[in-house]
Design an enzyme around this catalytic site. Structure first.
Site, PDB file in Angstrom:
ATOM      1  N   ARG A  79       0.824  -1.217   0.000  1.00 15.66           N
ATOM      2  CA  ARG A  79       0.000   0.000   0.000  1.00 15.66           C
ATOM      3  C   ARG A  79       0.853   1.259   0.000  1.00 15.66           C
ATOM      4  O   ARG A  79       0.504   2.257  -0.580  1.00 15.66           O
ATOM      5  CB  ARG A  79      -0.921   0.020   1.221  1.00 15.66           C
ATOM      6  CG  ARG A  79      -2.025  -1.009   1.159  1.00 15.66           C
ATOM      7  CD  ARG A  79      -2.663  -1.186   2.483  1.00 15.66           C
ATOM      8  NE  ARG A  79      -1.666  -1.612   3.470  1.00 15.66           N
ATOM      9  CZ  ARG A  79      -1.941  -1.944   4.712  1.00 15.66           C
ATOM     10  NH1 ARG A  79      -3.166  -1.863   5.158  1.00 15.66           N
ATOM     11  NH2 ARG A  79      -0.986  -2.341   5.524  1.00 15.66           N
ATOM     12  N   SER A  82      -7.473  -3.916   7.489  1.00 13.06           N
ATOM     13  CA  SER A  82      -8.462  -4.661   8.275  1.00 13.06           C
ATOM     14  C   SER A  82      -8.634  -4.022   9.649  1.00 13.06           C
ATOM     15  O   SER A  82      -9.732  -4.023  10.214  1.00 13.06           O
ATOM     16  CB  SER A  82      -8.017  -6.116   8.448  1.00 13.06           C
ATOM     17  OG  SER A  82      -7.956  -6.748   7.200  1.00 13.06           O
TER      18      SER A  82
END
Ligand code: PNS
Length: 168
Positions: free
Chosen positions: A91, A129
């Protein structure tokens, strides 16, 4: 190209994970998404089986994706494959150091294993998450972050959580 393995803790799976799954499945003949334990993370919100079930439901429309759960080391698990290619999403630069270390350790443990990094789509670079779990605790709507089935599962799992953790 042959089979690739996409391992992760997926607690829970997000739209960022699903993006990596779709893009990898478009490149490889088969993609095995493998739910594993991350020893650096504490108690998970969902059991391995629950995480696998969520992944099964959100990837049901992708024919060349298979979901597995595995304990133990990733480097050992991939010995089931002749030329194991492992996909990991990146990311941001902050992911890189950890991922680089893992790739190097895994290569030491299993010299046949190759790790390939897939850069996250820019709309998901902020997503994790843990962010989803945190929003879930506050009962927030999160359709920009997770598929509907996951949102429902998070809310169901965490309903009443805030009351339990509120200061006396
Ligand atoms: O989604 P995550 O939490 O970043 O995934 C990390 C995961 C589960 C792929 C990683 O922790 C892992 O490979 N776990 C299995 C045990 C292992 O092989 N650890 C690395 C060598 S010490």
């Amino acid at each position: 190209m042959a089979t690739a393995i996409y391992p992760g803790s997926f607690d829970p799976p997000t739209l960022g994970h699903l993006d990596i799954i779709r893009r990898s499945a478009a490149i490889f003949n088969e993609l095995v998404v493998c739910v594993m334990h991350n020893g650096a993370k504490g108690q998970s919100l969902f059991t391995c089986r629950e995480r696998a079930q969520l992944l099964e439901s959100i990837t049901a429309d992708i024919p060349n994706v298979r979901i597995e759960t595995q304990g133990g080391l990733l480097a050992d698990y991939v010995k089931n494959y002749e030329e194991p290619v492992v996909i990991r999403g990146l990311r941001a630069v902050t992911d890189f150091e950890y991922e680089f270390q893992m790739a190097a350790i895994n290569k030491k443990l299993n010299c046949k294993m190759e790790t390939m990094f897939m850069v996250a789509s820019d709309k998901y670079t902020f997503l994790s998450s843990s962010v989803v779990r945190e929003l879930g605790k506050y009962g927030r709507e999160m359709s920009c972050f997770v598929p509907k089935a996951v949102e429902e599962a998070v809310h169901k799992k965490l309903s009443g959580e805030l009351c339990k953790s509120a200061p006396a």
